[in-house]
Design a protein around this motif. Structure first.
Motif, PDB file in Angstrom:
ATOM      1  N   VAL A 104      28.274  62.905 107.888  1.00 56.74           N
ATOM      2  CA  VAL A 104      28.600  61.933 106.849  1.00 56.74           C
ATOM      3  C   VAL A 104      27.951  62.424 105.553  1.00 56.74           C
ATOM      4  O   VAL A 104      26.735  62.634 105.508  1.00 56.74           O
ATOM      5  CB  VAL A 104      28.095  60.523 107.202  1.00 56.74           C
ATOM      6  N   VAL A 105      28.762  62.590 104.519  1.00 58.35           N
ATOM      7  CA  VAL A 105      28.304  63.265 103.305  1.00 58.35           C
ATOM      8  C   VAL A 105      28.447  62.339 102.097  1.00 58.35           C
ATOM      9  O   VAL A 105      29.478  61.699 101.902  1.00 58.35           O
ATOM     10  CB  VAL A 105      29.132  64.550 103.054  1.00 58.35           C
ATOM     11  N   ALA A 106      27.407  62.295 101.270  1.00 54.16           N
ATOM     12  CA  ALA A 106      27.490  61.632  99.967  1.00 54.16           C
ATOM     13  C   ALA A 106      27.832  62.676  98.918  1.00 54.16           C
ATOM     14  O   ALA A 106      27.226  63.755  98.876  1.00 54.16           O
ATOM     15  CB  ALA A 106      26.157  60.965  99.615  1.00 54.16           C
ATOM     16  N   ALA A 107      28.826  62.392  98.094  1.00 48.80           N
ATOM     17  CA  ALA A 107      29.250  63.318  97.048  1.00 48.80           C
ATOM     18  C   ALA A 107      29.676  62.508  95.831  1.00 48.80           C
ATOM     19  O   ALA A 107      30.005  61.326  95.935  1.00 48.80           O
ATOM     20  CB  ALA A 107      30.395  64.208  97.541  1.00 48.80           C
ATOM     21  N   HIS A 108      29.694  63.146  94.686  1.00 50.94           N
ATOM     22  CA  HIS A 108      29.833  62.420  93.426  1.00 50.94           C
ATOM     23  C   HIS A 108      31.292  62.240  92.998  1.00 50.94           C
ATOM     24  O   HIS A 108      32.050  63.198  92.891  1.00 50.94           O
ATOM     25  CB  HIS A 108      29.026  63.116  92.340  1.00 50.94           C
ATOM     26  N   ARG A 125      31.799  58.394  98.335  1.00 51.20           N
ATOM     27  CA  ARG A 125      31.806  58.739  96.917  1.00 51.20           C
ATOM     28  C   ARG A 125      30.776  57.882  96.182  1.00 51.20           C
ATOM     29  O   ARG A 125      30.843  56.661  96.231  1.00 51.20           O
ATOM     30  CB  ARG A 125      33.187  58.501  96.319  1.00 51.20           C
ATOM     31  N   VAL A 126      29.838  58.533  95.526  1.00 51.81           N
ATOM     32  CA  VAL A 126      28.788  57.807  94.819  1.00 51.81           C
ATOM     33  C   VAL A 126      28.946  58.012  93.316  1.00 51.81           C
ATOM     34  O   VAL A 126      29.543  58.984  92.858  1.00 51.81           O
ATOM     35  CB  VAL A 126      27.386  58.254  95.286  1.00 51.81           C
ATOM     36  N   ASP A 127      28.392  57.080  92.560  1.00 51.55           N
ATOM     37  CA  ASP A 127      28.546  57.089  91.112  1.00 51.55           C
ATOM     38  C   ASP A 127      27.385  57.753  90.385  1.00 51.55           C
ATOM     39  O   ASP A 127      27.476  58.008  89.183  1.00 51.55           O
ATOM     40  CB  ASP A 127      28.715  55.665  90.574  1.00 51.55           C
ATOM     41  N   SER A 128      26.280  58.007  91.095  1.00 48.61           N
ATOM     42  CA  SER A 128      25.109  58.563  90.430  1.00 48.61           C
ATOM     43  C   SER A 128      24.249  59.331  91.421  1.00 48.61           C
ATOM     44  O   SER A 128      24.377  59.164  92.641  1.00 48.61           O
ATOM     45  CB  SER A 128      24.269  57.443  89.804  1.00 48.61           C
ATOM     46  N   MET A 130      21.061  58.863  91.751  1.00 49.90           N
ATOM     47  CA  MET A 130      20.187  57.867  92.370  1.00 49.90           C
ATOM     48  C   MET A 130      20.851  57.241  93.584  1.00 49.90           C
ATOM     49  O   MET A 130      20.226  57.073  94.640  1.00 49.90           O
ATOM     50  CB  MET A 130      19.830  56.791  91.341  1.00 49.90           C
ATOM     51  N   GLN A 131      22.133  56.912  93.475  1.00 49.26           N
ATOM     52  CA  GLN A 131      22.841  56.300  94.600  1.00 49.26           C
ATOM     53  C   GLN A 131      22.939  57.272  95.765  1.00 49.26           C
ATOM     54  O   GLN A 131      22.738  56.895  96.918  1.00 49.26           O
ATOM     55  CB  GLN A 131      24.231  55.850  94.161  1.00 49.26           C
TER      56      GLN A 131
END
Length: 209
Positions: A104-108, A125-128, A130-131
């Protein structure tokens, strides 16, 4: 000309990671046209938004594709590179991007380099930055896919996060001007090319062959 600069460029270590001496470089480019410049430092997103709205004449350095800033025109000469890595809080180290296909990957959101993950199914999908860092810290994702400079700006707040890969991707960074100054574009690009030839003659020649 007044140039909006994101606060990320205030940090000397981050500027070193970007590989650019921002104010001297932009002064060189504009002075070649006989134009004096001044710099206004703002929060990163505000700098982007303000330049797009025409409150300022130009914008620092950003990636080569800005999603919603239709009023900004790219000076089409890369002035620096941004390194993209994988980050984790565990002992894992990923030698290749293919090794995280089941993670599971967080990407901008909206970042061009995220296209490398377009076939992956488990993407948040993250917005920053920090997130992304918070999701990784709390275990909501396994891996965070982000620029190293973003990690460096947050590492004191998230000391458990570590680099978990070699460089996955290099993203070129470009200077942007408001479209009302688009007539300056050819001369700005010419001056930018001269700057890069002087700063990095071997790498510049290789990149343009």
């Amino acid at each position: 000309m007044t140039i909006a600069i994101g606060n990320v460029y205030r940090d000397a270590e981050l500027a070193k990671q970007f590989g650019v001496t921002l104010e001297p470089d932009l002064k060189y480019i504009y002075n070649a046209l006989g134009i004096d410049v001044r710099f206004v430092y703002l929060p990163n997103e505000r700098a982007l938004r303000s330049a797009n709205q025409g409150q300022y004449d130009a914008l620092d350095l950003r990636i080569g594709h800005l999603e919603n800033e239709e009023n900004l025109v790219r000076v089409d000469v890369p002035l620096a590179d941004m390194e993209i890595f994988l980050f984790s809080v565990g002992p894992e180290y990923y030698s290749h991007l293919s090794e995280i296909e089941d993670k599971v990957v967080a990407a901008h959101l909206g970042m061009r380099y995220v296209e490398k993950l377009k076939e992956y199914k488990k993407i948040y999908r993250v917005d920053s930055g920090m997130q992304g860092a918070m999701m990784l810290e709390k275990g909501r994702v396994d891996v965070w896919f982000a620029p190293k400079v973003m990690y460096l700006s947050l590492k004191d707040k998230f000391p458990q996060i570590k680099v978990a890969s070699p460089v996955i991707s290099y993203e070129p960074l470009y200077h942007y001007i408001h479209k009302s100054h688009a007539h300056l574009l050819p001369k700005l690009e010419s001056a930018a090319k001269r700057l890069m030839q002087e700063k990095r003659p071997e790498s510049y020649e290789a990149a343009t062959q």
